[in-house]
Design an enzyme around this catalytic site. Sequence first.
Site, PDB file in Angstrom:
ATOM      1  N   ASP A  36       0.762  -1.306   0.231  1.00 55.57           N
ATOM      2  CA  ASP A  36      -0.060  -0.073   0.065  1.00 55.57           C
ATOM      3  C   ASP A  36       0.577   1.368   0.033  1.00 55.57           C
ATOM      4  OD1 ASP A  36       0.540  -0.732   1.832  1.00 55.57           O
ATOM      5  OD2 ASP A  36      -0.919   0.489   3.509  1.00 55.57           O
TER       6      ASP A  36
ATOM      7  N   GLU B  40      11.981  -3.466  11.867  1.00 62.49           N
ATOM      8  CA  GLU B  40      12.822  -2.612  11.437  1.00 62.49           C
ATOM      9  C   GLU B  40      13.983  -2.757  12.303  1.00 62.49           C
ATOM     10  OE1 GLU B  40      10.329  -1.166  12.445  1.00 62.49           O
ATOM     11  OE2 GLU B  40       8.825  -0.667  10.403  1.00 62.49           O
TER      12      GLU B  40
HETATM   13  N1  UDP Z   1       0.254  -7.360   5.704  1.00 62.09           N
HETATM   14  C1  UDP Z   1       0.057  -9.312   5.537  1.00 62.09           C
HETATM   15  N2  UDP Z   1      -0.224  -9.826   6.815  1.00 62.09           N
HETATM   16  C2  UDP Z   1      -1.376  -8.999   7.445  1.00 62.09           C
HETATM   17  C3  UDP Z   1      -1.586  -7.786   7.327  1.00 62.09           C
HETATM   18  C4  UDP Z   1      -0.306  -7.638   6.820  1.00 62.09           C
HETATM   19  O1  UDP Z   1       0.730  -9.565   5.009  1.00 62.09           O
HETATM   20  O2  UDP Z   1      -2.207  -9.867   7.880  1.00 62.09           O
HETATM   21  C5  UDP Z   1       0.756  -6.629   4.799  1.00 62.09           C
HETATM   22  C6  UDP Z   1       0.822  -6.052   4.115  1.00 62.09           C
HETATM   23  O3  UDP Z   1       0.613  -6.348   2.805  1.00 62.09           O
HETATM   24  C7  UDP Z   1       1.338  -4.522   3.834  1.00 62.09           C
HETATM   25  C8  UDP Z   1       2.393  -4.527   5.748  1.00 62.09           C
HETATM   26  O4  UDP Z   1       2.028  -5.891   5.647  1.00 62.09           O
HETATM   27  O5  UDP Z   1       2.090  -5.253   2.826  1.00 62.09           O
HETATM   28  C9  UDP Z   1       1.796  -4.095   6.365  1.00 62.09           C
HETATM   29  O6  UDP Z   1       0.432  -4.322   6.686  1.00 62.09           O
HETATM   30  P1  UDP Z   1      -0.096  -2.702   6.509  1.00 62.09           P
HETATM   31  O7  UDP Z   1      -0.380  -2.172   5.685  1.00 62.09           O
HETATM   32  O8  UDP Z   1      -1.205  -2.963   7.042  1.00 62.09           O
HETATM   33  O9  UDP Z   1       0.317  -2.120   7.813  1.00 62.09           O
HETATM   34  P2  UDP Z   1       0.937  -0.710   7.820  1.00 62.09           P
HETATM   35  O10 UDP Z   1       1.419  -0.222   7.227  1.00 62.09           O
HETATM   36  O11 UDP Z   1      -0.656  -0.120   8.535  1.00 62.09           O
HETATM   37  O12 UDP Z   1       1.594  -0.460   9.356  1.00 62.09           O
HETATM   38 MN    MN Z   2       0.870  -0.218   4.583  1.00 66.91          MN
END
Ligand code: UDP
Ligand code: MN
Length: 237
Positions: free
Chosen positions: A105, A186
């Site tokens: 995203d 990270e």
């Molecule tokens: N993701 C995943 N499994 C999950 C939730 C998230 O593989 O159950 C992946 C998601 O597609 C993204 C990354 O992990 O590429 C980070 O997740 P998200 O964008 O929901 O988190 P945020 O950026 O809001 O912290």
């Molecule tokens: Mn995200």
Amino acid sequence: DMKTIYFVTPTYPRPQQVPELTRLAHTLMHVPRIHWIVADDQPTCSDQVSTILKRSGLPYTHISSPKPYIYKYANFPRGVANRRAALNWLLDNVSEGVLYFGDDDNTVDLQLFEEIRHTKRVSMFPVGLIGGYGVSSPIVKNGKIVGFFDSWPASRTFPVDMAGFAVNIEILNPSATMPFIAGHEEDKFLVSLGVKLEDIEPLAENCSKVLVWHTRTEKFKKPTLKINIDKLDNLPK
Ligand code: UDP
Ligand code: MN
């Protein structure tokens, strides 16, 4: 010679997955010498993800890497099992190039790819739309990183976002790992690589420009119409 960028994307099924990956594919299609590693949080590689990968024409690796069952609670570490699977694949198959973690995203400026391609050990740069400050960035003085500007330091050595650094694959090693600790993935990964502050190369004009954003898509509310949205898969093959 131009190094290959290994772009690691964890992804999981939800109504936004196809649009997010379509948009990301269309960015990566503009980047020369890129290999897309898509690590699918599913027991088997999903057809809708493979279709996007094939249609992109990009060199890619599609890995099935479901999260362990114990992480199916709220506020679990997102995308860790899949990034670990991608790291193992890189250790087994690749000896040179540059690793960059790109969530499905995020939004990336094409300029960033040309900058991270030259990473010698570890490079860092600002990420937009992060936390309470709106940006997370290394602080640069006389061309050197001297600290970090981040709204959630949380006693981390490297308070940076997953999209805020790139790593030369030559420094990856089997003891480098990412923990299942939400918010510390990270930092612990960079510490496990043995990164020292003085080794880090600041990019994006000494960290004065934002070339990647932690964009997030609005939660999808299930339509009230009585249809099964999973059956609406009419993607071209
Ligand atoms: N993701 C995943 N499994 C999950 C939730 C998230 O593989 O159950 C992946 C998601 O597609 C993204 C990354 O992990 O590429 C980070 O997740 P998200 O964008 O929901 O988190 P945020 O950026 O809001 O912290
Ligand atoms: Mn995200």
